[in-house]
Design a protein around this motif. Structure first.
Motif, PDB file in Angstrom:
ATOM      1  N   SER A  25       0.882  -1.063   0.080  1.00  0.00           N
ATOM      2  CA  SER A  25       0.184  -0.032  -0.026  1.00  0.00           C
ATOM      3  C   SER A  25       0.772   1.285   0.075  1.00  0.00           C
ATOM      4  CB  SER A  25      -0.784   0.077   1.407  1.00  0.00           C
ATOM      5  OG  SER A  25      -1.556   1.253   1.537  1.00  0.00           O
ATOM      6  N   THR A  26       0.284   2.303  -0.785  1.00  0.00           N
ATOM      7  CA  THR A  26       1.011   3.587  -0.464  1.00  0.00           C
ATOM      8  C   THR A  26      -0.112   4.604   0.301  1.00  0.00           C
ATOM      9  OG1 THR A  26       2.617   3.273  -2.467  1.00  0.00           O
ATOM     10  CG2 THR A  26       1.973   5.527  -1.657  1.00  0.00           C
ATOM     11  N   ARG A  27      -1.140   4.652  -0.525  1.00  0.00           N
ATOM     12  CA  ARG A  27      -1.930   5.482  -0.176  1.00  0.00           C
ATOM     13  C   ARG A  27      -2.622   5.334   1.364  1.00  0.00           C
ATOM     14  NH1 ARG A  27      -1.271   6.253  -4.929  1.00  0.00           N
ATOM     15  NH2 ARG A  27      -1.228   4.226  -4.978  1.00  0.00           N
ATOM     16  N   THR A  28      -3.169   4.143   1.405  1.00  0.00           N
ATOM     17  CA  THR A  28      -3.952   3.792   2.535  1.00  0.00           C
ATOM     18  C   THR A  28      -3.150   3.729   3.822  1.00  0.00           C
ATOM     19  OG1 THR A  28      -5.147   2.495   0.990  1.00  0.00           O
ATOM     20  CG2 THR A  28      -5.815   1.966   3.366  1.00  0.00           C
ATOM     21  N   ARG A  83      -4.654  -4.237   6.443  1.00  0.00           N
ATOM     22  CA  ARG A  83      -4.964  -4.705   5.168  1.00  0.00           C
ATOM     23  C   ARG A  83      -4.377  -6.029   4.985  1.00  0.00           C
ATOM     24  NH1 ARG A  83      -3.527  -1.656  -0.419  1.00  0.00           N
ATOM     25  NH2 ARG A  83      -5.301  -0.565   0.363  1.00  0.00           N
ATOM     26  N   HIS A 115     -13.243  -2.290   0.728  1.00  0.00           N
ATOM     27  CA  HIS A 115     -12.263  -1.019   1.081  1.00  0.00           C
ATOM     28  C   HIS A 115     -13.125   0.044   1.701  1.00  0.00           C
ATOM     29  CE1 HIS A 115      -8.718   1.347   1.172  1.00  0.00           C
ATOM     30  NE2 HIS A 115      -8.149   0.920   0.087  1.00  0.00           N
ATOM     31  N   PRO A 156      -9.264   4.951  -7.536  1.00  0.00           N
ATOM     32  CA  PRO A 156      -8.740   4.743  -6.044  1.00  0.00           C
ATOM     33  C   PRO A 156      -7.129   4.885  -6.208  1.00  0.00           C
ATOM     34  CG  PRO A 156      -9.474   2.646  -7.065  1.00  0.00           C
ATOM     35  CD  PRO A 156      -9.925   3.401  -7.960  1.00  0.00           C
ATOM     36  N   LEU A 157      -6.678   4.549  -7.211  1.00  0.00           N
ATOM     37  CA  LEU A 157      -5.227   4.222  -7.516  1.00  0.00           C
ATOM     38  C   LEU A 157      -4.470   3.458  -6.525  1.00  0.00           C
ATOM     39  CD1 LEU A 157      -4.126   8.558  -7.176  1.00  0.00           C
ATOM     40  CD2 LEU A 157      -4.805   7.092  -9.238  1.00  0.00           C
TER      41      LEU A 157
END
Ligand code: CP
Length: 387
Positions: free
Chosen positions: A118-121, A170, A198, A332-333
């Protein structure tokens, strides 16, 4: 080699339908994709919030609302529509009162347990707690955690509950967040469980629709790409059905169609409807929102299938010329190549706004589930009563 969609079931048989879909995913794609080192967890859980007979439409909203404090969020069905509205309102307040809220969660600790990339979350969950004055622990990638020694998710959560006030998890397996929440003694927020849900991405999506259109209803929403295992799509459809009055246009190749249990959710909502199509260009002009998704490489059995399907849809400026002047493009990217970089400069591109909204909504959610009031914040309910 792609698994076939779950067989049709009556909408009234919601519990077995949802369970079957999960089992299908767990026993099908995901467990075949090299995650055996992740350790076991009880499946299916004996009782689950995603199998508890959640509302099928806004008409069936529960009349008794459980408080936000201490609440785990595995799907957005765990929140009432009023609570989601309150979070949207809180996020707006946070955005315009950054200094005032900067000490809201002082003394609190968030754990981010990310068994999947993950990056964003992860970064936005962490930034959210830091911007509220709290602290963060956790791991990004389970290779250095004790799961590699065979520890179960339940034992990990029973352990981590002693350290922190709230957990974001996650995991590549559907249902893992639910299992985690049942073992934990602190609120657990699902940051993505396999191809299932999500919920906090959906909060970001709703905030983006709200800011672009001033509403999340009375919209024609196109969802395009991997609608089978795009968990953000499932969360968003189910939640928009609860708000009602949405026309969904589901754009995918045959192999990546929307799961039956999600379609049944739309069918069970009188004010919502859907059409399934393969061609993006023929419908783009009808859409208020185009929600692009990447083909979920990590959930494929073999690379050939992925390579065959990954370039099915590429949104570029030529296609955007056929869209409404105020259509919003969401994603969502991360993106791979399904939105050409040239679209980023189009004012209709809203996907980096979504990123910002994701952080604000996670700030609203984290402060709410740990029970910390935002200084100066006036609840939406109180405002409406006064008005
Ligand atoms: N939207 C989203 O979940 O992005 P990450 O996988 O980078 O967290």
């Amino acid at each position: 080699n792609l698994p076939s969609p779950s067989p049709p079931v009556l909408a009234s048989d919601w519990r077995s339908l949802r369970a079957r879909n999960h089992e299908h995913a767990v026993n099908g794609r995901v467990s075949g994709s090299g995650y055996s080192w992740l350790g076991h967890f009880e499946w299916p859980p004996s009782t689950t919030s995603c199998m508890k007979g959640e509302p099928l439409s806004s008409e069936l909203e529960p009349t008794v609302e459980t408080p936000m404090v201490g609440k785990s969020v595995i799907t957005l069905d765990d929140l009432s529509i009023n609570q989601i509205r309150e979070l949207l309102h809180k996020a707006q307040y946070i955005d315009s009162h950054r200094k005032e809220v900067a000490h809201t969660c002082e003394g609190r600790v968030l754990a981010t347990l990310f068994y999947e990339p993950s990056t964003r979350t992860r970064l936005s969950f962490e930034t959210a707690m830091l911007r509220l004055g709290g602290k963060v622990i956790g791991f990004a990638g389970a290779q250095l955690a004790s799961v590699t020694k065979g520890e179960t998710i339940a034992d990990t959560l029973k352990t981590v509950s002693n350290y922190v006030d709230v957990v974001a998890i996650r995991h590549p397996k559907e249902g893992a967040a639910l299992v985690a929440s049942r073992a934990a003694s602190v609120p657990v927020i699902n940051a993505g469980d396999g191809g299932h849900m999500h919920p906090t991405q959906t909060l970001a999506d709703l905030a983006t629709l709200q800011s672009r259109f001033g509403r999340v209803t009375n919209l024609t929403v196109g969802l395009c790409g991997d609608l089978t295992f795009g968990r953000t799509v499932h969360s968003l459809i189910e939640t928009l059905c609860r708000f009602g009055n949405v026309n969904f246009v589901l754009i995918s190749p045959d192999e990546l169609k929307t799961p039956r249990y999600v379609l049944d959710r739309i069918d069970a909502t009188p004010s919502c409807s859907y059409t399934e199509v393969k061609d993006l260009v023929s419908v783009i002009g009808d859409l208020d929102v185009l929600y692009m998704t990447r083909v979920q490489k990590e959930r494929f059995f073999n690379e050939d299938d992925y390579l065959r399907l990954r370039d099915t849809y590429i949104l570029d400026e030529a296609k955007m010329t056929k869209a409404k002047p105020d259509m919003a493009v969401l994603h969502p990217l991360p993106r791979v190549n399904e939105i050409a970089v040239e679209v980023d400069d189009d004012p209709r591109a809203a996907y980096f706004e979504q990123v910002k909204n994701g952080m604000l909504m996670r700030m609203a959610l984290e402060s709410s589930v740990v029970g910390d009031e935002l200084p100066g914040y006036e609840p939406l309910e109180a405002k409406e009563v006064q008005a």
